[in-house]
Design a protein around this motif. Sequence first.
Motif, PDB file in Angstrom:
ATOM      1  N   GLY A  17      -7.186  -6.791 126.172  1.00 33.35           N
ATOM      2  CA  GLY A  17      -7.234  -5.860 125.056  1.00 33.35           C
ATOM      3  C   GLY A  17      -7.942  -4.573 125.415  1.00 33.35           C
ATOM      4  O   GLY A  17      -8.448  -4.380 126.530  1.00 33.35           O
ATOM      5  N   ALA A  18      -8.010  -3.671 124.448  1.00 36.71           N
ATOM      6  CA  ALA A  18      -8.556  -2.342 124.691  1.00 36.71           C
ATOM      7  C   ALA A  18     -10.027  -2.381 125.077  1.00 36.71           C
ATOM      8  O   ALA A  18     -10.466  -1.639 125.954  1.00 36.71           O
ATOM      9  CB  ALA A  18      -8.355  -1.471 123.460  1.00 36.71           C
ATOM     10  N   VAL A  19     -10.826  -3.233 124.419  1.00 35.28           N
ATOM     11  CA  VAL A  19     -12.242  -3.345 124.755  1.00 35.28           C
ATOM     12  C   VAL A  19     -12.432  -4.216 125.994  1.00 35.28           C
ATOM     13  O   VAL A  19     -13.094  -3.823 126.955  1.00 35.28           O
ATOM     14  CB  VAL A  19     -13.042  -3.920 123.566  1.00 35.28           C
ATOM     15  CG1 VAL A  19     -14.493  -4.194 123.975  1.00 35.28           C
ATOM     16  CG2 VAL A  19     -13.014  -2.956 122.386  1.00 35.28           C
ATOM     17  N   GLY A  20     -11.832  -5.395 125.976  1.00 36.83           N
ATOM     18  CA  GLY A  20     -12.034  -6.329 127.075  1.00 36.83           C
ATOM     19  C   GLY A  20     -11.601  -5.796 128.422  1.00 36.83           C
ATOM     20  O   GLY A  20     -12.258  -6.057 129.445  1.00 36.83           O
ATOM     21  N   SER A  21     -10.502  -5.052 128.460  1.00 40.43           N
ATOM     22  CA  SER A  21     -10.019  -4.533 129.741  1.00 40.43           C
ATOM     23  C   SER A  21     -11.003  -3.550 130.350  1.00 40.43           C
ATOM     24  O   SER A  21     -11.137  -3.462 131.578  1.00 40.43           O
ATOM     25  CB  SER A  21      -8.655  -3.863 129.552  1.00 40.43           C
ATOM     26  OG  SER A  21      -8.740  -2.766 128.658  1.00 40.43           O
ATOM     27  N   VAL A  22     -11.723  -2.801 129.514  1.00 40.94           N
ATOM     28  CA  VAL A  22     -12.723  -1.865 130.018  1.00 40.94           C
ATOM     29  C   VAL A  22     -13.993  -2.603 130.421  1.00 40.94           C
ATOM     30  O   VAL A  22     -14.618  -2.289 131.431  1.00 40.94           O
ATOM     31  CB  VAL A  22     -13.027  -0.787 128.958  1.00 40.94           C
ATOM     32  CG1 VAL A  22     -14.160   0.119 129.417  1.00 40.94           C
ATOM     33  CG2 VAL A  22     -11.779   0.035 128.668  1.00 40.94           C
ATOM     34  N   VAL A  23     -14.373  -3.624 129.639  1.00 38.44           N
ATOM     35  CA  VAL A  23     -15.568  -4.407 129.971  1.00 38.44           C
ATOM     36  C   VAL A  23     -15.456  -4.988 131.376  1.00 38.44           C
ATOM     37  O   VAL A  23     -16.389  -4.893 132.185  1.00 38.44           O
ATOM     38  CB  VAL A  23     -15.784  -5.535 128.949  1.00 38.44           C
ATOM     39  CG1 VAL A  23     -16.899  -6.480 129.414  1.00 38.44           C
ATOM     40  CG2 VAL A  23     -16.124  -4.967 127.584  1.00 38.44           C
ATOM     41  N   GLY A  24     -14.315  -5.595 131.681  1.00 39.51           N
ATOM     42  CA  GLY A  24     -14.139  -6.207 132.994  1.00 39.51           C
ATOM     43  C   GLY A  24     -14.251  -5.206 134.126  1.00 39.51           C
ATOM     44  O   GLY A  24     -14.854  -5.496 135.179  1.00 39.51           O
ATOM     45  N   GLN A  25     -13.695  -4.036 133.944  1.00 39.52           N
ATOM     46  CA  GLN A  25     -13.748  -3.023 134.996  1.00 39.52           C
ATOM     47  C   GLN A  25     -15.171  -2.495 135.191  1.00 39.52           C
ATOM     48  O   GLN A  25     -15.603  -2.254 136.326  1.00 39.52           O
ATOM     49  CB  GLN A  25     -12.795  -1.881 134.662  1.00 39.52           C
ATOM     50  CG  GLN A  25     -11.327  -2.301 134.690  1.00 39.52           C
ATOM     51  CD  GLN A  25     -10.392  -1.143 134.385  1.00 39.52           C
ATOM     52  OE1 GLN A  25     -10.187  -0.262 135.206  1.00 39.52           O
ATOM     53  NE2 GLN A  25      -9.824  -1.154 133.181  1.00 39.52           N
ATOM     54  N   ILE A  26     -15.891  -2.321 134.094  1.00 35.63           N
ATOM     55  CA  ILE A  26     -17.281  -1.882 134.224  1.00 35.63           C
ATOM     56  C   ILE A  26     -18.116  -2.961 134.913  1.00 35.63           C
ATOM     57  O   ILE A  26     -18.980  -2.659 135.746  1.00 35.63           O
ATOM     58  CB  ILE A  26     -17.869  -1.540 132.844  1.00 35.63           C
ATOM     59  CG1 ILE A  26     -17.141  -0.337 132.247  1.00 35.63           C
ATOM     60  CG2 ILE A  26     -19.362  -1.249 132.947  1.00 35.63           C
ATOM     61  CD1 ILE A  26     -17.568   0.004 130.826  1.00 35.63           C
ATOM     62  N   ALA A  27     -17.849  -4.217 134.577  1.00 31.63           N
ATOM     63  CA  ALA A  27     -18.578  -5.312 135.232  1.00 31.63           C
ATOM     64  C   ALA A  27     -18.353  -5.277 136.742  1.00 31.63           C
ATOM     65  O   ALA A  27     -19.295  -5.479 137.520  1.00 31.63           O
ATOM     66  CB  ALA A  27     -18.128  -6.650 134.646  1.00 31.63           C
ATOM     67  N   LYS A  28     -17.136  -5.010 137.168  1.00 30.68           N
ATOM     68  CA  LYS A  28     -16.849  -4.931 138.606  1.00 30.68           C
ATOM     69  C   LYS A  28     -17.574  -3.757 139.242  1.00 30.68           C
ATOM     70  O   LYS A  28     -18.100  -3.869 140.356  1.00 30.68           O
ATOM     71  CB  LYS A  28     -15.345  -4.804 138.819  1.00 30.68           C
ATOM     72  CG  LYS A  28     -14.561  -6.067 138.472  1.00 30.68           C
ATOM     73  CD  LYS A  28     -14.989  -7.249 139.346  1.00 30.68           C
ATOM     74  CE  LYS A  28     -14.703  -6.978 140.815  1.00 30.68           C
ATOM     75  NZ  LYS A  28     -15.166  -8.122 141.659  1.00 30.68           N
ATOM     76  N   ILE A  29     -17.604  -2.622 138.548  1.00 28.91           N
ATOM     77  CA  ILE A  29     -18.311  -1.459 139.072  1.00 28.91           C
ATOM     78  C   ILE A  29     -19.790  -1.784 139.283  1.00 28.91           C
ATOM     79  O   ILE A  29     -20.421  -1.305 140.228  1.00 28.91           O
ATOM     80  CB  ILE A  29     -18.158  -0.269 138.104  1.00 28.91           C
ATOM     81  CG1 ILE A  29     -16.699   0.226 138.119  1.00 28.91           C
ATOM     82  CG2 ILE A  29     -19.106   0.871 138.463  1.00 28.91           C
ATOM     83  CD1 ILE A  29     -16.395   1.278 137.064  1.00 28.91           C
ATOM     84  N   LYS A  30     -20.335  -2.633 138.421  1.00 29.30           N
ATOM     85  CA  LYS A  30     -21.742  -3.015 138.510  1.00 29.30           C
ATOM     86  C   LYS A  30     -21.995  -4.166 139.477  1.00 29.30           C
ATOM     87  O   LYS A  30     -23.096  -4.702 139.545  1.00 29.30           O
ATOM     88  CB  LYS A  30     -22.269  -3.383 137.119  1.00 29.30           C
ATOM     89  CG  LYS A  30     -22.358  -2.195 136.169  1.00 29.30           C
ATOM     90  CD  LYS A  30     -23.344  -1.158 136.700  1.00 29.30           C
ATOM     91  CE  LYS A  30     -23.473   0.023 135.768  1.00 29.30           C
ATOM     92  NZ  LYS A  30     -24.455   1.029 136.287  1.00 29.30           N
ATOM     93  N   GLY A  31     -20.975  -4.569 140.212  1.00 30.60           N
ATOM     94  CA  GLY A  31     -21.164  -5.599 141.218  1.00 30.60           C
ATOM     95  C   GLY A  31     -21.152  -7.015 140.697  1.00 30.60           C
ATOM     96  O   GLY A  31     -21.684  -7.924 141.338  1.00 30.60           O
ATOM     97  N   CYS A  32     -20.539  -7.213 139.546  1.00 34.45           N
ATOM     98  CA  CYS A  32     -20.495  -8.550 138.949  1.00 34.45           C
ATOM     99  C   CYS A  32     -19.167  -9.241 139.249  1.00 34.45           C
ATOM    100  O   CYS A  32     -18.185  -8.610 139.664  1.00 34.45           O
ATOM    101  CB  CYS A  32     -20.666  -8.460 137.428  1.00 34.45           C
ATOM    102  SG  CYS A  32     -22.212  -7.688 136.912  1.00 34.45           S
ATOM    103  N   ARG A  33     -19.144 -10.527 139.003  1.00 29.71           N
ATOM    104  CA  ARG A  33     -17.907 -11.289 139.050  1.00 29.71           C
ATOM    105  C   ARG A  33     -17.326 -11.273 137.638  1.00 29.71           C
ATOM    106  O   ARG A  33     -17.974 -11.738 136.684  1.00 29.71           O
ATOM    107  CB  ARG A  33     -18.166 -12.723 139.506  1.00 29.71           C
ATOM    108  CG  ARG A  33     -16.943 -13.637 139.425  1.00 29.71           C
ATOM    109  CD  ARG A  33     -17.266 -15.031 139.952  1.00 29.71           C
ATOM    110  NE  ARG A  33     -16.195 -15.967 139.645  1.00 29.71           N
ATOM    111  CZ  ARG A  33     -15.059 -16.070 140.331  1.00 29.71           C
ATOM    112  NH1 ARG A  33     -14.865 -15.273 141.369  1.00 29.71           N
ATOM    113  NH2 ARG A  33     -14.132 -16.949 139.995  1.00 29.71           N
TER     114      ARG A  33
END
Length: 360
Positions: free
Chosen positions: A161-177
Amino acid sequence: MKNDVNRRFRLKTRPTGRIEKSNFDFVEEPIPEPGPGEAVVRVLYLSLDPTNRIWMSDMDQYMPPVGIGEVMRGGGVGVVVKSNSARYKEGDRVSGLTGWQDYCIADEGMRAMSVLPQGLPVELPTMLGACGMTGLTAYFGLLELGRPKPGDTVLVSAAAGAVGSVVGQIAKIKGCRAVGIAGGPDKCRHIVEDLGFDAAVDYKAADWREQLAAATPDGIDVNFENVGGEIMEAVMARMHASLRHDFRLQHRRPGHARRFFAHSHAPHRGARFHRHRLHGEVRRRRDAARHLGGGRQAETPRDHRGRPRKRARRRQSSLRRRQHRQAGGEGRGSALIVPARRAHASIRRVLPVLLRRCAV
């Protein structure tokens, strides 16, 4: 002004279950004139969101429900065409609650809109998605409340979704799984191959619980909750055991798993959602969670400081996103924006019918 008619959709009846065209009245009225401190805005882009369905109901929610006979609430981007306000200049692009209409009034109080800066690095419709309220919900929700650390496992429901898709990408930018939950093979493939999630869980599959366990072998550190119900319960069971029932978001202790609720649009799914038992703690903490979003309109305090908001938008301008656009007509240049896989099915089904009726 070129056109002298303001086409508007007014809420006629509250929907029961799916939205129907009979829930709206389509009217044509004169374009409003701005009073002192007001401006007239011509709507260029209108966003369709699952929250539209909640606004139509009379349930307890994070904003007052749309009243019967009122113009249907909706977020949009427009251009100022006439102004009696020092805040707005003719030609300014603005974003805010425009409503489902061609023209609306912006003022300096309850109906204030954000004036968009010149030279945006993204197209205007993106200001209704990744760089708009859904993107800001993801950005501030994850970074200010979730506070992920490199190496954390971040679980995102409604990940396509619109929120979730951005959350996942930000998490990756921050070095998360980043692990996402989505419905169907296509959405799961999209979040992994296109958005860069590390793993996906198909909640429509019979073995979704096994998929969740396999995708989170070391447990879950941060849960960005968008859904609720039995999926949320399964996720909570995967969170670090000593923290599973700590809902005091403002009193987290170092090392504790973090979870919070961006929004839940599930009531429009009917009885199927309500059969799932929600934990008593979740119900008691509902109001405390609302500021994150059910409601994108409820911004965090930092969002009003300007600089963090601009920084968020600069960073999010490079995020991958999808939008469906239905072009306008009658030379008005208006368009309907549906960020991919976001709007509830009944909204997507009914609105094109309504739009054809009024030739938008």
